[in-house]
Design an enzyme around this catalytic site. Structure first.
Site, PDB file in Angstrom:
ATOM      1  N   THR A  32       7.709  11.965 -35.096  1.00 43.66           N
ATOM      2  CA  THR A  32       6.353  11.420 -35.278  1.00 43.66           C
ATOM      3  C   THR A  32       5.474  11.819 -34.096  1.00 43.66           C
ATOM      4  O   THR A  32       4.367  12.353 -34.283  1.00 43.66           O
ATOM      5  CB  THR A  32       6.405   9.876 -35.409  1.00 43.66           C
ATOM      6  OG1 THR A  32       7.478   9.513 -36.276  1.00 43.66           O
ATOM      7  CG2 THR A  32       5.097   9.333 -35.957  1.00 43.66           C
ATOM      8  N   GLY A  90       6.869   7.490 -30.414  1.00 44.20           N
ATOM      9  CA  GLY A  90       7.408   6.832 -31.593  1.00 44.20           C
ATOM     10  C   GLY A  90       8.344   5.707 -31.198  1.00 44.20           C
ATOM     11  O   GLY A  90       8.473   5.368 -30.014  1.00 44.20           O
ATOM     12  N   ALA A  91       9.002   5.121 -32.186  1.00 46.62           N
ATOM     13  CA  ALA A  91      10.030   4.097 -31.928  1.00 46.62           C
ATOM     14  C   ALA A  91      10.978   4.082 -33.119  1.00 46.62           C
ATOM     15  O   ALA A  91      10.650   4.598 -34.188  1.00 46.62           O
ATOM     16  CB  ALA A  91       9.404   2.723 -31.733  1.00 46.62           C
ATOM     17  N   ASP A  92      12.138   3.483 -32.916  1.00 50.77           N
ATOM     18  CA  ASP A  92      13.123   3.390 -34.000  1.00 50.77           C
ATOM     19  C   ASP A  92      12.977   2.088 -34.776  1.00 50.77           C
ATOM     20  O   ASP A  92      13.156   2.068 -35.987  1.00 50.77           O
ATOM     21  CB  ASP A  92      14.538   3.520 -33.428  1.00 50.77           C
ATOM     22  CG  ASP A  92      14.718   4.884 -32.788  1.00 50.77           C
ATOM     23  OD1 ASP A  92      14.444   5.889 -33.452  1.00 50.77           O
ATOM     24  OD2 ASP A  92      15.074   4.936 -31.589  1.00 50.77           O
ATOM     25  N   GLU A 111      11.548   8.329 -21.528  1.00 52.68           N
ATOM     26  CA  GLU A 111      10.520   7.620 -22.310  1.00 52.68           C
ATOM     27  C   GLU A 111      10.184   6.279 -21.657  1.00 52.68           C
ATOM     28  O   GLU A 111       9.023   5.869 -21.614  1.00 52.68           O
ATOM     29  CB  GLU A 111      11.010   7.387 -23.741  1.00 52.68           C
ATOM     30  CG  GLU A 111      11.049   8.659 -24.580  1.00 52.68           C
ATOM     31  CD  GLU A 111      11.637   8.435 -25.962  1.00 52.68           C
ATOM     32  OE1 GLU A 111      11.238   9.149 -26.876  1.00 52.68           O
ATOM     33  OE2 GLU A 111      12.517   7.557 -26.114  1.00 52.68           O
TER      34      GLU A 111
HETATM   35  C1  5RP Z   1      13.393   9.461 -29.066  1.00 51.07           C
HETATM   36  C2  5RP Z   1      12.678   8.270 -29.547  1.00 51.07           C
HETATM   37  C3  5RP Z   1      11.807   8.449 -30.748  1.00 51.07           C
HETATM   38  O1  5RP Z   1      10.500   8.120 -30.399  1.00 51.07           O
HETATM   39  C4  5RP Z   1      12.325   7.577 -31.832  1.00 51.07           C
HETATM   40  O2  5RP Z   1      13.685   7.895 -32.078  1.00 51.07           O
HETATM   41  C5  5RP Z   1      11.518   7.758 -33.115  1.00 51.07           C
HETATM   42  O3  5RP Z   1      11.700   9.052 -33.584  1.00 51.07           O
HETATM   43  P1  5RP Z   1      11.103   9.540 -34.961  1.00 51.07           P
HETATM   44  O4  5RP Z   1       9.610   9.494 -34.849  1.00 51.07           O
HETATM   45  O5  5RP Z   1      11.669  10.929 -35.126  1.00 51.07           O
HETATM   46  O6  5RP Z   1      11.620   8.605 -36.037  1.00 51.07           O
HETATM   47  O7  5RP Z   1      12.765   7.190 -29.039  1.00 51.07           O
HETATM   48  O8  5RP Z   1      14.293   9.148 -28.047  1.00 51.07           O
END
Ligand code: 5RP
Length: 236
Positions: A32, A90-92, A111
């Site tokens: 993202t 982004g975040a999970d 991050e």
């Molecule tokens: C990487 C992160 C990413 O921001 C998180 O995993 C979200 O990724 P994506 O946008 O691909 O779902 O923390 O370490």
């Protein structure tokens, strides 16, 4: 819109809305955040903004920044002087209080450093990442020095967590982070005091950092399948 189109919309929208000339930026990691980096490159290229310098949070965002023509510095560079104006990442998962987990892309350590050194943090996620409790569905990544793998796994299992060593794709063996460490993916058995858990994880010898961002004051924007970009209002 499919999930990839939502990510693209989110990244492009927040880059256009929040990036201004002269800013010192943190460039997030993931599928993202990459769209924000690409849009910042376009904005620089067409002259909409200028005089931008940035810090990358991973080898992925470094490569993307180079491709986009964004000038990179380190956090220690005198021009950055340890502080950034804005980070887009982004975040999970995001819980009801606006606590986050990050590190799905293995970049959680840098991050975290970059986010906490930023005056403003904008987090972009698909609506599916808004959850009631962190760490139940998507495991919490914990970055660990390789020689401490077994003691840290034992300590986490004593806390009742399920732990798995993150394995690499297109390389045999474990994922090795940009900092030379391994990642343990940690699932919680039940909802927990997430801020306390963030602190507790970092007291285990060998843990370098973990992917809970419970004290970060971030603006969270989420994208919906019908193409809206909305601000999430946490229950504080
Ligand atoms: C990487 C992160 C990413 O921001 C998180 O995993 C979200 O990724 P994506 O946008 O691909 O779902 O923390 O370490």
């Amino acid at each position: 819109m499919n999930a990839e189109q939502v990510k693209q919309l989110l990244g492009r929208t927040v880059a256009e809305r929040f990036v201004q000339s002269g800013m010192k930026l943190g460039l997030g990691t993931g599928s993202t955040a990459v769209w924000a980096i690409r849009r910042i490159g376009e904005l620089l290229h067409d002259g909409s903004v200028d005089n931008i310098v940035a810090v990358a949070t991973s080898s992925q965002s470094e490569v993307e920044a180079h491709a986009a023509g964004i000038a990179l510095r380190t956090m220690n560079d005198p021009e950055i002087a340890g502080g950034l104006d804005l980070t887009i990442d982004g975040a999970d998962e995001v819980d009801l209080c606006g606590n986050l987990t990050k590190g799905g892309g293995g970049a959680l350590l840098i991050e975290k450093v970059v986010a906490y050194a930023s005056r403003r943090v904008v987090i972009i996620v698909g609506q599916d990442k808004l959850v009631d409790h962190l760490g139940l569905k998507f495991p919490i990544p914990v970055e660990v020095v390789p020689l401490a793998r077994m003691p840290v796994i034992s300590a986490l299992e004593k806390l009742g967590c399920a732990v798995s060593l993150r394995m690499a794709v297109k390389k045999m063996g474990a994922v090795i982070t940009d900092n030379g460490n391994i990642i343990l993916d940690v699932s919680l058995p039940a909802p927990t005091d997430i801020a306390g858990f963030e602190r507790e994880l970092n007291t285990i010898p060998g843990v370098v950092e973990n992917g809970v961002f419970a004290r970060l004051s971030a603006e969270i924007w989420y994208g919906t399948a019908d193409g809206q970009v909305l601000q999430f209002a946490p229950e504080r």
